[in-house]
Scaffold this active site. Structure first.
Site, PDB file in Angstrom:
ATOM      1  N   ARG A  60       0.824  -1.211   0.000  1.00 36.46           N
ATOM      2  CA  ARG A  60       0.000   0.000   0.000  1.00 36.46           C
ATOM      3  C   ARG A  60       0.859   1.263   0.000  1.00 36.46           C
ATOM      4  NH1 ARG A  60      -5.686   1.576   1.354  1.00 36.46           N
ATOM      5  NH2 ARG A  60      -6.221  -0.622   1.199  1.00 36.46           N
TER       6      ARG A  60
ATOM      7  N   GLU B  44      -9.013   6.673   7.702  1.00 39.71           N
ATOM      8  CA  GLU B  44      -7.578   6.820   7.492  1.00 39.71           C
ATOM      9  C   GLU B  44      -7.158   8.085   6.747  1.00 39.71           C
ATOM     10  OE1 GLU B  44      -5.833   2.362   7.124  1.00 39.71           O
ATOM     11  OE2 GLU B  44      -7.384   2.897   5.673  1.00 39.71           O
TER      12      GLU B  44
END
Length: 775
Positions: free
Chosen positions: A322, A725
C-alpha cells in the site's frame, strides 16, 4: 390522510448525531473488558519477555517461577495442543512462545498463570534464562548491510519507460528520506478474557479489530475447529490498526490457560510491556531518483521503499504494497517504477497502523515535490498543482488503475482561497526577512487515498437484523467499535431504512456467533461494508413487510410505500410497530442476514495491475508554524482543512475523525519518536519517553470543513466516503511548513530535507545546516 395520522420526521441519516457511547465515555460507564465482573476463580496471565535482540536460548530454569506465591502454573510452547503460531499471513513465522531462539528484545518466552495479575506479573521476572548471543540488526540500513533478508515477497509497480524518462529529463534529483514509525498508544491496552465452556467450547472477550481472525488463531492454537470458539467485542478503547493482528497472541494465551485449568483467564500487560511486545507503524527509508523539467513537471520516478518489518511477516507485505500504491499521492508520473523491501530486523514485527503504509508512500512523494520546488526557487504548491492527475488524460496510476473521480483540483483551489494561503505566504516571507531568530512557514498539501482492502476477498461484510414484535430492532454486524463511530453510523443506516427513530435500534456487541467470517474493521471500510450489509438485511425484511401489508389491507403492492414512521397503504398510514405486530401474527419472518461485497475491484499482484480501489477520498490541509532557530522548538499556529467524505452519514462524527486523524498524524510526524538502544531494546516505551500530542498541541486556530458538495460517484451507502484513514495524511502540511521555516534560514535556496519525526532537535540541526549553506 388525516393530519393527525401523518408520519413524523425521523430521518437520522446524513445528520449530526452524537456517538452512541458518548455519554458513557464521559461518565465512565462504558464497559470495557477490564471493567467486566470476573467469574469466581478467574486466573490471570502475564508474559515473560526476552532480554536479548537475537540469541539462542540455551536453557530456562522455571523453578523460582513455579514456587512463587499464587502461581498456578506456567505455559510454554510444550503446552500448546495445536499450532504454536499466530501469524496473520499464515507463514508460520510468529510463534506464541519462542522455541530455541529469540529474534527481538521483548519476544514472549512463556506465560505465568496466577491467582492475581500482580502475582503473575512478579513471577514472570523470576525465571533464569541462559542465552547465546547472535548478531543482530535493528534498523533498515543495518539490515540492508547484512544482506537485506526479506520477511515476505516484495512488490514492483511499473508503468512507462523509466530509463528513458530519467535520461531524457532536463533535471534530476536523487535522495534518501527516513520516515519514522509510530506506536498506537491506544488508551485501552491489549486485553483478553477467556471463559471455558463444555466440550471444546471457549468464549473470549477480546479487544480486537478482527474477531474472526482471533477465532481462527485460537482454534488453530487449541487444535479445534472454529465453531467451538466464540469471540465477543463490545467496544475497544482505541485500535488504530494495533488490534488488527496484535490481539491474537493475548487471546491465544488466555484461551490456552482457560482450557488447561478449566477456569476463566484474563491477560492484560502493563503499558511498557505492551509497547515492547507489540508491533508499530513501519519506519521506512525511501531512496529515490526523480527526473523533471524547468517548469517542475515530473518526467519519471524511480524509488525503493525499504521498511523495518521486524522479525516476522505479520502484515508487512500488504503494508509495503500500500505504500507503493500511494507513492503517487495526487500526482501523475509519466514513467514510474517503485519497489518495496520489507526487511527482516531484530525488532518486534511491525503491523497495521491507520493508513497502512499509505502515509509513508505519500510522504515520500511530497519530499521530491519539495526538492523540485527549492531547486527551481518556486512555491511547492505551484509544483504540486503542476503535477496533479488530470481528469480525462494523465490519469493512470502506477498500478494501472484509471483515476475516474478526481476532485483534487477543486479541493485544493477552494482551500487555497478559504485559507488565504497566497496572502499569508507573502506575509510570512516578509516576516522572515526581518526576523533573525523566529521563522515562520506555511504549506498546503493534498491527499488522495484509495479505499478498499487490496486483498480483494476481505471486501465483504455481513449483518444480522431482528425486528421484534414491539417494533424494536436488534442490530449485529461484523464491524467493531473502537471509538470511531461505526456503530452509530450503521444504526443510522438501519433506522433510516425502516423509517424509525434511532431509539428503536439496539446495537449489539460484535460476535462471531452472530456474524461469521468477518473482515477486520480496517482499511477505512467499516461503514462502507457493514452499512451496506445492514441495509441489505433491512431491505429483505421490508420486502416481506410490504407484501404482508398488501395482503392484509387488500391493496396493490404499488400502493404500499415506506414512509417515515411506518408504511402508507393507499390513504391509510400504518405505524411501523403496528405493521410488525400484525406481520408476526401472520407468520412473516422478521429476521434477515444481510451481505455485501464491494463491486468492480480486482488486483493481480504478480503483474502489478488491476483496480484495487473502489474509489478515492480526497482532502487538503494548510498549516502555518513558527520555529525558534536557536532551540529548534516550534508551534503549529494555524491549520485549515477541507476534506472529502462524499455525502456524510454523520457530519459530527466525520469532523471528529478528521480532527483526530490530523492530530495523530501530526504526532507521528513531529513528536512521536521510537528509539532502540545499542542492545536492541526499545527505550521509548512509556508516556515518560514516548510523546503523543497533548490537548495543548492542538493548533489554536483549527478550521475543519467538509467538502459538502461532494457525492461519491460510486453507489456506496448514502453516497458517503470513508473517513477513518485519509485525514491522518493531512498532517503532511505540518512537515512541509516546518521545512519552509527551516529553509528560510538559507533564503529558501536549499531544500532542508528534514527526516521524520521532525523533532525540535531535527529542526535545530536543519537550521544549522542551512546556516552552513548560506555561509
Amino acid at each position: 390522510m388525516n393530519k393527525h395520522e401523518a408520519p413524523i420526521s425521523l430521518a437520522s441519516l446524513h445528520t449530526s448525531t452524537r456517538h452512541d457511547s458518548g455519554p458513557k465515555h464521559v461518565t465512565g460507564t462504558a464497559e470495557y473488558i477490564d471493567d467486566m465482573i470476573e467469574p469466581a476463580g478467574t486466573m490471570h496471565a502475564y508474559l515473560a519477555l526476552s532480554t536479548r535482540a537475537h540469541a539462542e536460548i540455551v536453557a530456562i530454569d522455571y523453578a523460582a517461577v513455579r514456587s512463587a506465591p499464587g502461581v498456578i502454573g506456567v505455559l510454554t510452547a510444550e503446552d500448546i495442543p495445536g499450532e504454536n503460531d499466530v501469524s496473520p499471513s499464515h507463514k508460520h513465522d510468529e510463534p506464541i512462545f519462542a522455541i530455541g531462539k529469540v529474534h527481538f528484545w521483548g519476544q514472549p518466552l512463556f506465560a505465568v498463570i496466577a491467582e492475581t495479575r500482580d502475582l503473575a506479573r512478579r513471577a514472570a521476572h523470576l525465571a533464569k534464562v541462559e542465552y547465546r548471543d547472535l548478531p543482530y540488526a535493528t534498523d533498515i540500513r543495518a539490515a540492508q548491510a547484512a544482506g537485506g533478508q526479506l520477511v515476505t515477497e516484495p512488490l514492483k509497480l511499473e508503468r512507462g519507460d523509466i530509463e528513458a524518462g530519467l535520461s531524457a529529463a532536463p533535471r534530476r534529483v536523487k535522495g534518501s528520506f527516513e520516515i519514522g514509525g509510530q506506536d498506537h498508544f491506544y488508551l485501552e491496552g491489549q486485553i483478553s478474557m477467556a471463559v471455558p465452556g463444555e466440550d471444546e467450547d471457549v468464549t473470549i472477550f477480546a479487544s480486537t479489530q478482527h474477531p474472526s481472525e482471533v477465532q481462527l488463531m485460537v482454534a488453530a492454537v487449541l487444535g479445534i475447529r472454529q465453531h467451538a470458539v466464540t469471540i465477543n467485542v463490545r467496544r475497544m478503547g482505541g485500535g488504530f490498526g494495533g488490534k488488527e493482528t496484535q490481539g491474537n497472541l493475548f487471546a491465544a494465551v488466555a484461551a490456552l490457560a482457560a482450557k488447561k485449568w478449566n477456569r476463566t483467564c484474563k491477560i492484560r500487560p502493563d503499558r511498557d510491556d505492551d509497547m515492547t511486545a507489540t508491533g508499530k507503524r513501519h519506519d521506512f527509508v525511501v531512496d529515490y531518483d526523480v527526473g523533471y523539467d524547468d517548469t517542475g513537471k515530473i518526467h519519471a520516478v524511480d524509488a525503493v521503499y525499504a521498511a523495518r518489518a521486524g522479525f516476522s511477516s505479520d502484515l508487512s507485505g500488504p503494508v509495503t504494497d500500500r505504500a507503493l500504491f500511494h507513492a503517487d499521492n495526487a500526482y501523475w508520473y509519466p514513467a514510474v517504477r517503485v519497489r518495496s523491501e520489507p526487511l527482516y530486523t531484530n525488532t518486534v514485527s511491525n503491523t497495521a497502523f491507520r493508513g497502512f503504509g499509505g502515509p509513508q508512500g505519500m510522504l515520500a512523494a511530497e519530499r521530491w515535490i519539495e526538492d523540485i520546488a527549492y531547486a527551481l526557487g518556486k512555491d511547492p504548491l505551484e509544483i504540486r498543482k503542476a503535477n496533479f492527475y488530470g481528469t480525462h488524460t494523465d490519469n493512470v496510476t502506477p498500478y494501472h488503475q484509471t483515476v475516474e473521480d478526481n476532485i483534487v483540483h477543486r479541493v485544493v483551489d477552494e482551500l487555497e482561497a478559504s485559507s488565504d494561503y497566497q496572502a499569508r505566504r507573502a506575509a510570512i516571507i516578509k516576516y522572515n526577512a526581518g526576523s533573525p531568530i523566529l521563522k515562520k512557514g506555511i504549506a498546503l498539501t493534498p491527499v488522495k487515498f484509495g479505499i478498499s482492502f487490496t486483498a480483494t476477498w476481505y471486501n465483504q461484510a455481513g449483518a444480522l437484523v431482528h425486528v421484534y414484535k414491539d417494533g424494536s430492532i436488534h442490530l449485529s454486524h461484523g464491524g467493531t467499535e473502537m471509538g470511531q463511530g461505526l456503530h452509530i453510523k450503521v444504526a443510522q443506516v438501519l433506522a433510516d431504512a425502516f423509517g424509525v427513530g434511532l431509539d428503536s435500534v439496539k446495537i449489539m456487541a460484535t460476535s462471531t456467533g452472530k456474524v461469521p467470517n468477518t473482515s477486520a474493521t480496517a482499511a477505512s471500510s467499516g461503514s462502507d461494508l457493514n452499512g451496506m450489509a445492514a441495509w441489505d438485511a433491512a431491505e429483505q425484511i421490508k420486502t416481506r413487510l410490504l407484501a404482508h401489508a398488501a395482503r392484509l389491507y387488500n391493496a396493490d403492492a404499488g400502493d404500499c410505500h415506506w414512509v417515515q414512521g411506518g408504511m402508507q397503504v393507499g390513504r391509510k398510514f400504518v405505524p411501523f410497530a403496528e405493521l410488525v405486530a400484525s406481520a408476526y401474527l401472520n407468520r412473516v419472518q422478521l429476521s434477515a442476514a444481510g451481505f455485501y461485497e464491494t463491486p468492480k475491484i480486482h488486483w493481480d499482484r504478480a503483474t502489478g495491475r488491476g483496480r484495487p480501489f473502489y474509489y478515492f477520498a480526497y482532502g487538503a490541509s494548510a498549516s502555518e508554524v513558527t520555529i525558534d532557530t536557536l532551540t529548534g522548538e516550534y508551534v503549529v499556529d494555524r491549520v485549515d482543512i477541507l476534506h472529502d467524505v462524499g455525502k456524510s452519514l454523520n457530519p459530527a462524527i466525520d469532523i471528529g475523525q478528521i480532527e483526530g486523524g490530523f492530530i495523530q498524524g501530526m504526532g507521528w510526524l513531529t513528536t512521536e519518536e521510537l528509539v532502540w538502544d545499542d542492545k536492541g531494546q526499545l527505550r521509548t516505551k512509556a508516556p515518560s519517553t514516548y510523546k503523543i500530542p497533548l490537548a495543548s498541541d492542538v493548533p489554536p486556530i483549527f478550521n475543519v470543513k467538509l467538502a459538502e458538495w461532494s457525492i461519491n460517484a460510486e453507489p456506496t451507502i448514502g453516497r458517503s466516503k470513508a473517513v477513518g484513514e485519509p485525514p491522518l495524511m493531512l498532517a503532511m502540511s505540518v512537515v512541509e511548513a516546518l521545512s519552509m521555516a527551516v529553509a528560510s534560514v538559507a533564503d529558501y535556496r536549499v531544500a532542508p530535507r528534514l527526516d521524520t519525526p521532525v523533532t525540535p532537535e531535527r529542526v535545530l540541526m536543519g537550521c544549522e545546516r542551512m546556516k552552513g549553506a548560506r555561509g
